[in-house]
Write an enzyme that holds these catalytic residues in place. Structure first.
Site, short mmCIF file in Angstrom:
data_model
loop_
_atom_site.label_atom_id
_atom_site.label_comp_id
_atom_site.label_asym_id
_atom_site.label_seq_id
_atom_site.Cartn_x
_atom_site.Cartn_y
_atom_site.Cartn_z
N TYR A 66 0.82 -1.21 0.00
CA TYR A 66 0.00 0.00 0.00
C TYR A 66 0.86 1.26 0.00
CZ TYR A 66 -3.80 3.18 1.13
OH TYR A 66 -4.71 4.20 1.10
N GLU A 67 2.01 1.20 0.63
CA GLU A 67 2.89 2.36 0.75
C GLU A 67 3.76 2.58 -0.49
OE1 GLU A 67 1.16 1.32 4.37
OE2 GLU A 67 2.57 0.01 3.31
N CYS A 89 3.96 -7.67 -2.95
CA CYS A 89 3.23 -8.93 -3.05
C CYS A 89 2.05 -8.90 -2.10
CB CYS A 89 4.15 -10.11 -2.71
SG CYS A 89 3.33 -11.72 -2.75
N HIS A 97 -9.18 -7.78 1.60
CA HIS A 97 -8.15 -6.74 1.72
C HIS A 97 -7.31 -6.61 0.45
CE1 HIS A 97 -5.45 -10.13 2.34
NE2 HIS A 97 -4.45 -9.29 2.17
#
Length: 159
Positions: A66-67, A89, A97
């Site tokens: 996500y970052e 990954c 999610h």
């Protein structure tokens, strides 16, 4: 063709541009580290194999996939960076999610590429299982990191 039918480390290298003076940022997510480090290693080895100088590769870590979008933005805004390779990954779990993360990362990396007019490569695996990830991180289906590096090189050829 699905990656189940393709080796991710086999691709055309005809007419690759000279990247000996180009600088690459390789961002590697720490989540699923056994997978992402293998992908990052593949990307860096492929860059070196195709003429990128070791000192022109900057490797940085972010906590998770996500970052990667923010990390890519930090690297892409630098004038001394020509291309960004985002490695991550996200494995399917018992919740959805992965859908939210994968969509956010794909859109975020696209936005960064368009904002800074630089190649920002989506080197994120989205497998159903850990074994499928291993198979694509240097296993029976090659290494997605190799493919991501070649993609970055080819995209620089467009500029």
């Amino acid at each position: 063709m699905s990656s189940a039918d393709k080796n991710l480390s086999i691709f055309s290298t005809a007419n690759l541009p000279d990247v000996s003076e180009k600088r690459f940022a390789v961002l590697v997510a720490e989540w699923n580290e056994d997978i992402t480090e293998a992908l990052g290693k593949g990307a860096i080895e492929t860059l070196l194999k195709h003429g990128v100088k070791e000192e022109n590769i900057i490797k940085r870590h972010v906590p998770g996939s996500y970052e990667l979008s923010f990390g890519a933005q930090v690297m892409a805004q630098r004038e001394d960076i020509d291309a960004v390779i985002a490695i991550g990954c996200v494995i399917q779990g018992e919740t959805r999610h992965n859908d939210y993360i994968n969509n956010a990362v794909a859109q975020g990396l696209t936005d960064v590429a368009l904002k800074y007019n630089k190649p920002v490569i989506f080197g994120v695996l989205t497998p159903n299982t850990h074994q499928q990830a291993l198979d694509r991180a240097g296993g029976i289906h090659g290494n997605k990191g190799d493919e991501a590096a070649i993609t970055a090189i080819k995209m620089l050829g467009l500029k």
